[in-house]
Design an enzyme around this catalytic site. Sequence first.
Site, PDB file in Angstrom:
ATOM      1  N   THR A   1      30.306  -9.620  -9.187  1.00  0.00           N
ATOM      2  CA  THR A   1      28.988  -9.721  -9.808  1.00  0.00           C
ATOM      3  C   THR A   1      28.620  -8.416 -10.498  1.00  0.00           C
ATOM      4  O   THR A   1      28.158  -8.403 -11.647  1.00  0.00           O
ATOM      5  CB  THR A   1      27.937 -10.089  -8.755  1.00  0.00           C
ATOM      6  OG1 THR A   1      28.288 -11.332  -8.135  1.00  0.00           O
ATOM      7  CG2 THR A   1      26.558 -10.213  -9.381  1.00  0.00           C
TER       8      THR A   1
ATOM      9  N   CYS B   1      -6.807  -1.256 -21.278  1.00  0.00           N
ATOM     10  CA  CYS B   1      -6.817  -2.664 -21.676  1.00  0.00           C
ATOM     11  C   CYS B   1      -8.124  -3.010 -22.368  1.00  0.00           C
ATOM     12  O   CYS B   1      -9.170  -2.409 -22.122  1.00  0.00           O
ATOM     13  CB  CYS B   1      -6.598  -3.561 -20.464  1.00  0.00           C
ATOM     14  SG  CYS B   1      -7.880  -3.431 -19.195  1.00  0.00           S
TER      15      CYS B   1
ATOM     16  N   HIS C   1      -8.410  -1.182 -12.078  1.00  0.00           N
ATOM     17  CA  HIS C   1      -7.450  -0.335 -12.773  1.00  0.00           C
ATOM     18  C   HIS C   1      -7.776   1.139 -12.556  1.00  0.00           C
ATOM     19  O   HIS C   1      -8.830   1.499 -12.010  1.00  0.00           O
ATOM     20  CB  HIS C   1      -7.450  -0.671 -14.264  1.00  0.00           C
ATOM     21  CG  HIS C   1      -6.859  -2.009 -14.579  1.00  0.00           C
ATOM     22  ND1 HIS C   1      -6.711  -2.485 -15.864  1.00  0.00           N
ATOM     23  CD2 HIS C   1      -6.359  -2.976 -13.763  1.00  0.00           C
ATOM     24  CE1 HIS C   1      -6.155  -3.686 -15.827  1.00  0.00           C
ATOM     25  NE2 HIS C   1      -5.938  -4.002 -14.566  1.00  0.00           N
TER      26      HIS C   1
ATOM     27  N   GLU D   1      -8.630   3.560 -14.577  1.00  0.00           N
ATOM     28  CA  GLU D   1      -9.815   4.091 -15.232  1.00  0.00           C
ATOM     29  C   GLU D   1     -11.078   3.821 -14.421  1.00  0.00           C
ATOM     30  O   GLU D   1     -11.989   4.661 -14.351  1.00  0.00           O
ATOM     31  CB  GLU D   1      -9.962   3.472 -16.636  1.00  0.00           C
ATOM     32  CG  GLU D   1      -8.807   3.798 -17.574  1.00  0.00           C
ATOM     33  CD  GLU D   1      -7.719   2.747 -17.567  1.00  0.00           C
ATOM     34  OE1 GLU D   1      -7.094   2.533 -18.612  1.00  0.00           O
ATOM     35  OE2 GLU D   1      -7.482   2.133 -16.487  1.00  0.00           O
TER      36      GLU D   1
ATOM     37  N   CYS E   1     -11.017  -2.206 -19.465  1.00  0.00           N
ATOM     38  CA  CYS E   1     -11.326  -0.799 -19.182  1.00  0.00           C
ATOM     39  C   CYS E   1     -11.967  -0.118 -20.388  1.00  0.00           C
ATOM     40  O   CYS E   1     -12.743   0.824 -20.232  1.00  0.00           O
ATOM     41  CB  CYS E   1     -10.058  -0.055 -18.773  1.00  0.00           C
ATOM     42  SG  CYS E   1      -9.419  -0.588 -17.165  1.00  0.00           S
TER      43      CYS E   1
ATOM     44  N   TRP F   1      29.606  -1.547   7.352  1.00  0.00           N
ATOM     45  CA  TRP F   1      28.677  -0.499   6.944  1.00  0.00           C
ATOM     46  C   TRP F   1      29.415   0.750   6.473  1.00  0.00           C
ATOM     47  O   TRP F   1      30.307   1.247   7.152  1.00  0.00           O
ATOM     48  CB  TRP F   1      27.734  -0.122   8.086  1.00  0.00           C
ATOM     49  CG  TRP F   1      26.812  -1.231   8.497  1.00  0.00           C
ATOM     50  CD1 TRP F   1      26.755  -1.851   9.706  1.00  0.00           C
ATOM     51  CD2 TRP F   1      25.817  -1.857   7.680  1.00  0.00           C
ATOM     52  NE1 TRP F   1      25.805  -2.824   9.701  1.00  0.00           N
ATOM     53  CE2 TRP F   1      25.204  -2.859   8.471  1.00  0.00           C
ATOM     54  CE3 TRP F   1      25.401  -1.691   6.367  1.00  0.00           C
ATOM     55  CZ2 TRP F   1      24.175  -3.666   7.988  1.00  0.00           C
ATOM     56  CZ3 TRP F   1      24.380  -2.499   5.880  1.00  0.00           C
ATOM     57  CH2 TRP F   1      23.781  -3.465   6.693  1.00  0.00           C
TER      58      TRP F   1
END
Length: 361
Positions: free
Chosen positions: A301, A84, A57, A59, A93, A184
Amino acid sequence: MENTKPLDTDILFMQRCIQIAQNGLGFVAPNPMVGCVIVHKDVIIGEGYHKQYGEAHAEVHAINAVSDKSLLSRSTLYVNLEPCAHYGKTPPCTDLIIKHKLPRVVIANTDSNPLVAGKGIKKLTEAGCKVTTGVLEKEGRFLNRRFFTFHEQKRPYLILKWAESADGFIDKLRDKNAEIKPNWITSERTRAIVHKWRTEEAAIMAGTNAVLNDNPSLTARDWKGKNPVRVILDRMLLVPISYHVYSSDAPTFIFNTIKSGTQDNVKFIRHSFDAGLIDYMLSYLYESGLQSLIIEGGACTLNAFINKNLWDEARVFKGQVYYTKGVAAPALKETPDLVSNYGGDILFTFYNKNPMLLPAT
Protein backbone atom coordinates in the site's frame (compact mmCIF):
# COMPACT_ATOMS: atom_id res chain seq x y z
CA MET A 1 -5.32 45.98 0.76
CA GLU A 2 -1.54 45.92 0.73
CA ASN A 3 1.04 43.17 0.47
CA THR A 4 4.41 44.83 1.03
CA LYS A 5 7.52 44.00 3.02
CA PRO A 6 6.21 43.38 6.55
CA LEU A 7 7.28 45.38 9.57
CA ASP A 8 9.33 43.61 12.25
CA THR A 9 6.46 44.08 14.69
CA ASP A 10 4.03 42.53 12.20
CA ILE A 11 6.25 39.47 11.95
CA LEU A 12 6.55 39.20 15.72
CA PHE A 13 2.81 39.31 16.35
CA MET A 14 2.03 36.98 13.45
CA GLN A 15 4.46 34.47 14.92
CA ARG A 16 2.36 34.57 18.07
CA CYS A 17 -0.81 33.95 16.03
CA ILE A 18 0.72 30.87 14.42
CA GLN A 19 2.06 29.65 17.75
CA ILE A 20 -1.29 29.70 19.53
CA ALA A 21 -3.18 28.46 16.45
CA GLN A 22 -1.38 25.12 16.76
CA ASN A 23 -3.37 24.40 19.93
CA GLY A 24 -6.32 23.61 17.69
CA LEU A 25 -4.62 20.66 15.96
CA GLY A 26 -6.89 17.63 16.17
CA PHE A 27 -9.88 19.63 17.43
CA VAL A 28 -10.95 22.12 14.74
CA ALA A 29 -10.92 20.15 11.48
CA PRO A 30 -12.39 20.49 8.93
CA ASN A 31 -11.85 24.14 9.90
CA PRO A 32 -8.28 25.50 9.73
CA MET A 33 -6.12 26.26 12.75
CA VAL A 34 -6.34 29.98 13.47
CA GLY A 35 -4.80 32.24 16.10
CA CYS A 36 -5.56 35.92 16.63
CA VAL A 37 -3.73 38.66 18.51
CA ILE A 38 -4.93 42.22 19.16
CA VAL A 39 -2.23 44.84 19.70
CA HIS A 40 -2.45 48.39 21.06
CA LYS A 41 0.71 50.50 21.06
CA ASP A 42 2.87 47.39 20.55
CA VAL A 43 1.31 45.60 23.52
CA ILE A 44 -0.92 42.53 23.22
CA ILE A 45 -4.25 43.36 24.86
CA GLY A 46 -6.14 40.24 23.74
CA GLU A 47 -5.53 36.94 22.04
CA GLY A 48 -7.30 33.70 21.28
CA TYR A 49 -7.42 30.69 19.00
CA HIS A 50 -10.04 28.47 17.41
CA LYS A 51 -10.48 25.73 20.01
CA GLN A 52 -13.18 23.41 18.74
CA TYR A 53 -15.03 22.84 15.47
CA GLY A 54 -18.46 24.47 15.60
CA GLU A 55 -17.46 26.87 18.35
CA ALA A 56 -16.20 30.47 18.38
CA HIS A 57 -13.42 31.44 15.99
CA ALA A 58 -10.08 32.93 17.03
CA GLU A 59 -11.13 36.53 16.36
CA VAL A 60 -14.09 36.18 18.74
CA HIS A 61 -11.92 34.83 21.54
CA ALA A 62 -9.33 37.57 21.02
CA ILE A 63 -11.86 40.42 21.01
CA ASN A 64 -13.65 38.99 24.04
CA ALA A 65 -10.30 38.85 25.86
CA VAL A 66 -9.84 42.64 25.58
CA SER A 67 -11.01 44.10 28.88
CA ASP A 68 -11.23 47.70 27.65
CA LYS A 69 -13.20 47.52 24.40
CA SER A 70 -12.64 51.25 23.76
CA LEU A 71 -9.05 50.38 22.80
CA LEU A 72 -10.19 48.26 19.86
CA SER A 73 -10.84 51.25 17.61
CA ARG A 74 -7.16 52.19 18.02
CA SER A 75 -5.68 48.70 17.75
CA THR A 76 -4.39 46.25 15.12
CA LEU A 77 -5.82 42.75 14.77
CA TYR A 78 -3.42 40.01 13.63
CA VAL A 79 -4.77 36.71 12.35
CA ASN A 80 -3.08 33.95 10.36
CA LEU A 81 -6.07 33.32 8.08
CA GLU A 82 -8.49 35.66 6.38
CA PRO A 83 -11.54 36.30 8.62
CA CYS A 84 -14.73 34.65 7.44
CA ALA A 85 -17.51 36.71 5.90
CA HIS A 86 -20.30 34.09 5.84
CA TYR A 87 -22.67 32.43 8.28
CA GLY A 88 -21.64 28.88 9.07
CA LYS A 89 -21.58 27.27 12.49
CA THR A 90 -20.86 30.79 13.80
CA PRO A 91 -21.54 34.36 12.58
CA PRO A 92 -19.03 36.14 10.29
CA CYS A 93 -15.89 37.34 12.07
CA THR A 94 -15.68 40.30 9.67
CA ASP A 95 -18.92 41.68 11.13
CA LEU A 96 -17.47 41.59 14.63
CA ILE A 97 -14.25 43.31 13.52
CA ILE A 98 -16.22 46.02 11.71
CA LYS A 99 -18.57 46.45 14.68
CA HIS A 100 -15.64 47.27 16.96
CA LYS A 101 -14.08 49.58 14.33
CA LEU A 102 -10.64 47.97 14.31
CA PRO A 103 -8.70 50.20 11.88
CA ARG A 104 -6.10 47.65 10.72
CA VAL A 105 -6.05 43.93 10.14
CA VAL A 106 -2.89 41.95 9.31
CA ILE A 107 -3.32 38.52 7.68
CA ALA A 108 -0.89 35.72 6.83
CA ASN A 109 -3.02 33.79 4.30
CA THR A 110 -6.09 34.32 2.22
CA ASP A 111 -8.65 31.54 2.62
CA SER A 112 -8.85 28.84 -0.10
CA ASN A 113 -12.34 27.81 1.00
CA PRO A 114 -14.67 29.10 -1.76
CA LEU A 115 -17.09 30.27 0.94
CA VAL A 116 -14.46 32.85 1.95
CA ALA A 117 -11.76 33.19 -0.77
CA GLY A 118 -11.21 36.95 -0.59
CA LYS A 119 -14.71 37.88 0.51
CA GLY A 120 -13.55 38.62 4.07
CA ILE A 121 -10.77 40.93 2.92
CA LYS A 122 -13.13 42.69 0.49
CA LYS A 123 -15.72 43.27 3.21
CA LEU A 124 -13.14 44.68 5.64
CA THR A 125 -11.64 46.97 2.99
CA GLU A 126 -15.03 48.29 1.96
CA ALA A 127 -15.73 49.12 5.60
CA GLY A 128 -12.62 51.31 5.69
CA CYS A 129 -10.28 48.87 7.39
CA LYS A 130 -6.64 48.87 6.26
CA VAL A 131 -5.77 45.24 5.43
CA THR A 132 -2.22 43.91 5.09
CA THR A 133 -1.74 40.37 3.73
CA GLY A 134 1.12 37.94 3.19
CA VAL A 135 2.86 38.34 6.56
CA LEU A 136 4.56 34.96 7.26
CA GLU A 137 2.56 33.53 4.38
CA LYS A 138 4.75 30.45 3.99
CA GLU A 139 4.63 29.63 7.70
CA GLY A 140 0.86 30.04 7.69
CA ARG A 141 0.41 27.71 4.73
CA PHE A 142 2.59 25.07 6.35
CA LEU A 143 0.56 25.28 9.56
CA ASN A 144 -2.67 24.67 7.62
CA ARG A 145 -1.20 22.37 4.96
CA ARG A 146 -4.05 19.89 5.41
CA PHE A 147 -6.67 22.60 4.87
CA PHE A 148 -4.96 24.13 1.83
CA THR A 149 -4.28 20.76 0.18
CA PHE A 150 -7.91 19.73 0.65
CA HIS A 151 -9.38 22.89 -0.87
CA GLU A 152 -6.80 23.47 -3.59
CA GLN A 153 -5.99 19.91 -4.72
CA LYS A 154 -9.40 18.38 -3.94
CA ARG A 155 -7.97 15.50 -1.96
CA PRO A 156 -6.80 14.76 1.57
CA TYR A 157 -3.30 15.68 2.75
CA LEU A 158 -1.37 12.39 2.56
CA ILE A 159 1.02 11.25 5.30
CA LEU A 160 3.01 8.04 4.83
CA LYS A 161 4.03 6.40 8.08
CA TRP A 162 5.98 3.25 8.82
CA ALA A 163 8.54 1.80 11.19
CA GLU A 164 11.50 -0.20 9.94
CA SER A 165 14.12 -2.30 11.65
CA ALA A 166 17.71 -1.12 11.99
CA ASP A 167 18.55 -3.27 8.95
CA GLY A 168 15.71 -1.92 6.79
CA PHE A 169 12.76 -4.30 7.11
CA ILE A 170 9.16 -3.28 7.73
CA ASP A 171 8.15 -6.75 8.93
CA LYS A 172 9.47 -10.22 9.59
CA LEU A 173 8.67 -13.06 7.23
CA ARG A 174 5.41 -14.43 8.61
CA ASP A 175 4.70 -18.07 9.40
CA LYS A 176 1.06 -18.70 8.47
CA ASN A 177 0.68 -20.86 11.58
CA ALA A 178 2.10 -18.23 13.94
CA GLU A 179 -0.02 -16.10 16.27
CA ILE A 180 -1.52 -13.04 14.57
CA LYS A 181 0.02 -10.01 16.26
CA PRO A 182 2.24 -7.03 15.46
CA ASN A 183 6.00 -7.39 15.30
CA TRP A 184 6.91 -4.31 17.30
CA ILE A 185 9.90 -2.37 16.01
CA THR A 186 9.68 0.72 18.21
CA SER A 187 9.19 1.38 21.92
CA GLU A 188 5.91 1.92 23.79
CA ARG A 189 6.74 5.62 24.07
CA THR A 190 7.10 5.91 20.32
CA ARG A 191 3.86 4.01 19.76
CA ALA A 192 2.07 6.49 22.04
CA ILE A 193 3.34 9.31 19.83
CA VAL A 194 1.91 7.50 16.80
CA HIS A 195 -1.46 7.33 18.57
CA LYS A 196 -1.24 11.06 19.22
CA TRP A 197 -0.71 11.56 15.49
CA ARG A 198 -3.84 9.54 14.81
CA THR A 199 -5.93 11.98 16.86
CA GLU A 200 -4.62 14.79 14.61
CA GLU A 201 -5.71 13.29 11.28
CA ALA A 202 -9.11 12.69 9.75
CA ALA A 203 -8.51 9.15 8.49
CA ILE A 204 -6.07 6.24 8.62
CA MET A 205 -5.43 3.58 5.97
CA ALA A 206 -4.10 0.04 5.86
CA GLY A 207 -4.12 -2.71 3.24
CA THR A 208 -5.29 -6.30 3.45
CA ASN A 209 -1.98 -7.94 4.36
CA ALA A 210 -1.19 -5.44 7.10
CA VAL A 211 -4.59 -6.02 8.68
CA LEU A 212 -4.44 -9.82 8.34
CA ASN A 213 -0.92 -9.99 9.79
CA ASP A 214 -1.33 -7.61 12.72
CA ASN A 215 -5.07 -7.42 13.43
CA PRO A 216 -4.66 -3.70 14.27
CA SER A 217 -7.35 -1.49 15.80
CA LEU A 218 -6.16 1.63 13.94
CA THR A 219 -7.43 3.76 16.80
CA ALA A 220 -5.87 6.27 19.18
CA ARG A 221 -6.42 4.14 22.26
CA ASP A 222 -3.08 5.15 23.85
CA TRP A 223 -3.78 8.88 23.60
CA LYS A 224 -6.75 11.03 24.58
CA GLY A 225 -8.57 12.25 21.51
CA LYS A 226 -10.80 11.21 18.64
CA ASN A 227 -10.26 8.13 16.53
CA PRO A 228 -9.69 8.68 12.81
CA VAL A 229 -11.96 7.15 10.19
CA ARG A 230 -10.51 3.78 9.24
CA VAL A 231 -9.94 3.15 5.53
CA ILE A 232 -9.21 -0.45 4.55
CA LEU A 233 -8.22 -1.68 1.10
CA ASP A 234 -9.53 -5.27 1.10
CA ARG A 235 -10.06 -6.35 -2.49
CA MET A 236 -11.67 -9.76 -1.83
CA LEU A 237 -13.00 -9.04 1.69
CA LEU A 238 -10.49 -11.44 3.22
CA VAL A 239 -10.39 -9.71 6.62
CA PRO A 240 -12.71 -11.56 9.03
CA ILE A 241 -15.46 -9.49 10.63
CA SER A 242 -14.09 -10.60 14.01
CA TYR A 243 -11.00 -8.42 13.46
CA HIS A 244 -10.54 -5.13 15.29
CA VAL A 245 -11.07 -2.96 12.20
CA TYR A 246 -14.74 -4.03 12.30
CA SER A 247 -15.20 -2.79 15.86
CA SER A 248 -17.57 0.07 16.69
CA ASP A 249 -14.69 2.31 17.82
CA ALA A 250 -14.60 4.37 14.62
CA PRO A 251 -16.37 4.82 11.30
CA THR A 252 -14.82 2.46 8.78
CA PHE A 253 -14.66 2.52 4.97
CA ILE A 254 -13.78 -0.76 3.28
CA PHE A 255 -12.89 -0.51 -0.41
CA ASN A 256 -13.43 -3.85 -2.14
CA THR A 257 -14.59 -5.51 -5.38
CA ILE A 258 -17.41 -7.56 -3.85
CA LYS A 259 -20.16 -5.42 -2.38
CA SER A 260 -21.49 -1.99 -1.47
CA GLY A 261 -23.65 -1.01 1.47
CA THR A 262 -23.56 0.01 5.12
CA GLN A 263 -23.51 -2.21 8.18
CA ASP A 264 -23.56 -0.30 11.47
CA ASN A 265 -20.42 1.89 11.41
CA VAL A 266 -18.88 0.07 8.44
CA LYS A 267 -19.37 1.28 4.89
CA PHE A 268 -18.45 -1.02 2.00
CA ILE A 269 -17.42 0.76 -1.19
CA ARG A 270 -17.26 -1.41 -4.28
CA HIS A 271 -14.76 -0.45 -6.98
CA SER A 272 -12.38 -2.22 -9.31
CA PHE A 273 -8.83 -2.55 -8.01
CA ASP A 274 -7.23 -1.17 -11.15
CA ALA A 275 -4.84 1.68 -11.86
CA GLY A 276 -7.55 4.21 -11.00
CA LEU A 277 -8.33 2.88 -7.52
CA ILE A 278 -6.18 5.33 -5.55
CA ASP A 279 -7.54 8.35 -7.41
CA TYR A 280 -11.10 7.12 -6.90
CA MET A 281 -10.49 6.46 -3.22
CA LEU A 282 -8.98 9.93 -2.66
CA SER A 283 -11.89 11.53 -4.49
CA TYR A 284 -14.29 9.57 -2.30
CA LEU A 285 -12.52 10.71 0.87
CA TYR A 286 -12.55 14.30 -0.41
CA GLU A 287 -16.29 14.14 -1.04
CA SER A 288 -16.65 12.73 2.48
CA GLY A 289 -14.95 15.85 3.86
CA LEU A 290 -11.85 14.08 5.17
CA GLN A 291 -8.95 16.54 5.00
CA SER A 292 -6.05 14.23 5.87
CA LEU A 293 -5.10 10.58 5.61
CA ILE A 294 -2.26 8.82 7.41
CA ILE A 295 -1.23 5.68 5.50
CA GLU A 296 0.22 3.05 7.82
CA GLY A 297 0.80 0.11 5.52
CA GLY A 298 1.67 -2.44 4.59
CA ALA A 299 4.54 -2.25 2.18
CA CYS A 300 2.42 -2.77 -0.96
CA THR A 301 0.00 0.00 0.00
CA LEU A 302 2.77 2.42 0.90
CA ASN A 303 4.70 1.67 -2.29
CA ALA A 304 1.58 2.23 -4.39
CA PHE A 305 1.48 5.85 -3.21
CA ILE A 306 5.26 6.30 -3.47
CA ASN A 307 5.34 4.95 -7.03
CA LYS A 308 2.68 7.49 -8.05
CA ASN A 309 4.57 10.24 -6.17
CA LEU A 310 1.26 10.82 -4.44
CA TRP A 311 2.16 11.85 -0.92
CA ASP A 312 2.78 15.07 0.99
CA GLU A 313 4.64 14.00 4.10
CA ALA A 314 6.38 10.85 5.31
CA ARG A 315 7.22 9.88 8.88
CA VAL A 316 9.61 6.97 9.09
CA PHE A 317 10.80 5.47 12.37
CA LYS A 318 13.98 3.42 12.40
CA GLY A 319 14.05 1.16 15.45
CA GLN A 320 16.92 -0.60 17.19
CA VAL A 321 15.88 -4.20 16.45
CA TYR A 322 17.43 -6.30 13.68
CA TYR A 323 15.40 -8.74 11.55
CA THR A 324 18.19 -10.04 9.24
CA LYS A 325 15.54 -10.92 6.69
CA GLY A 326 11.95 -9.97 6.08
CA VAL A 327 9.75 -7.59 4.08
CA ALA A 328 11.83 -4.72 2.74
CA ALA A 329 10.77 -1.27 3.91
CA PRO A 330 9.67 1.27 1.29
CA ALA A 331 12.36 3.64 0.11
CA LEU A 332 12.18 7.38 -0.53
CA LYS A 333 14.73 9.04 -2.80
CA GLU A 334 14.52 12.31 -0.92
CA THR A 335 16.82 13.44 1.89
CA PRO A 336 14.90 13.80 5.17
CA ASP A 337 13.91 17.34 6.10
CA LEU A 338 14.04 16.60 9.82
CA VAL A 339 15.66 13.95 12.00
CA SER A 340 14.53 13.42 15.61
CA ASN A 341 15.51 10.97 18.34
CA TYR A 342 12.81 9.38 20.49
CA GLY A 343 14.75 7.42 23.09
CA GLY A 344 16.74 5.53 20.47
CA ASP A 345 14.00 5.32 17.86
CA ILE A 346 15.00 7.72 15.08
CA LEU A 347 12.26 9.59 13.25
CA PHE A 348 12.95 10.75 9.70
CA THR A 349 10.43 13.30 8.43
CA PHE A 350 10.13 14.04 4.71
CA TYR A 351 8.06 16.67 2.92
CA ASN A 352 7.30 16.14 -0.74
CA LYS A 353 8.54 19.06 -2.77
CA ASN A 354 5.46 21.24 -2.97
CA PRO A 355 6.99 24.72 -2.58
CA MET A 356 3.74 26.19 -1.26
CA LEU A 357 3.45 23.70 1.58
CA LEU A 358 7.01 23.28 2.82
CA PRO A 359 8.12 24.44 6.27
CA ALA A 360 9.97 27.73 6.35
CA THR A 361 13.73 27.41 6.66
